[in-house]
Scaffold this motif. Sequence first.
Motif, PDB file in Angstrom:
ATOM      1  N   HIS A  47       0.859  -1.196   0.000  1.00 29.97           N
ATOM      2  CA  HIS A  47       0.000   0.000   0.000  1.00 29.97           C
ATOM      3  C   HIS A  47       0.890   1.238   0.000  1.00 29.97           C
TER       4      HIS A  47
ATOM      5  N   ASP B  65       0.394   4.162  -0.843  1.00 32.89           N
ATOM      6  CA  ASP B  65      -0.297   5.399  -0.487  1.00 32.89           C
ATOM      7  C   ASP B  65      -0.430   5.581   1.022  1.00 32.89           C
ATOM      8  N   GLU B  66      -0.097   4.563   1.800  1.00 36.73           N
ATOM      9  CA  GLU B  66      -0.152   4.631   3.263  1.00 36.73           C
ATOM     10  C   GLU B  66       1.250   4.796   3.833  1.00 36.73           C
TER      11      GLU B  66
END
Length: 79
Positions: free
Chosen positions: A15, A17-18
Amino acid sequence: MKEPTHSVGGTRSPHPDEPDVHLSVFLHGARFDFAACITAAVTFLREHRERHYADAVDVLPGRAEGLPRLPNERLYLEP
């Protein structure tokens, strides 16, 4: 599927984007430190506390840079 671009410890985040967190696991007298995306860290923490010792896993403050990624991190991503 978008290819992850964020990497810590040379391995790509599932992920990107995290932000990554510092996950500390105490197992059989040894401490292991890993980087994990927030989603995987929360799931790992919850499952570990349900099945093992409640205080054996912590998310520590600070950066996760330079830490190896949580082994099989993708298994802890919620669908």
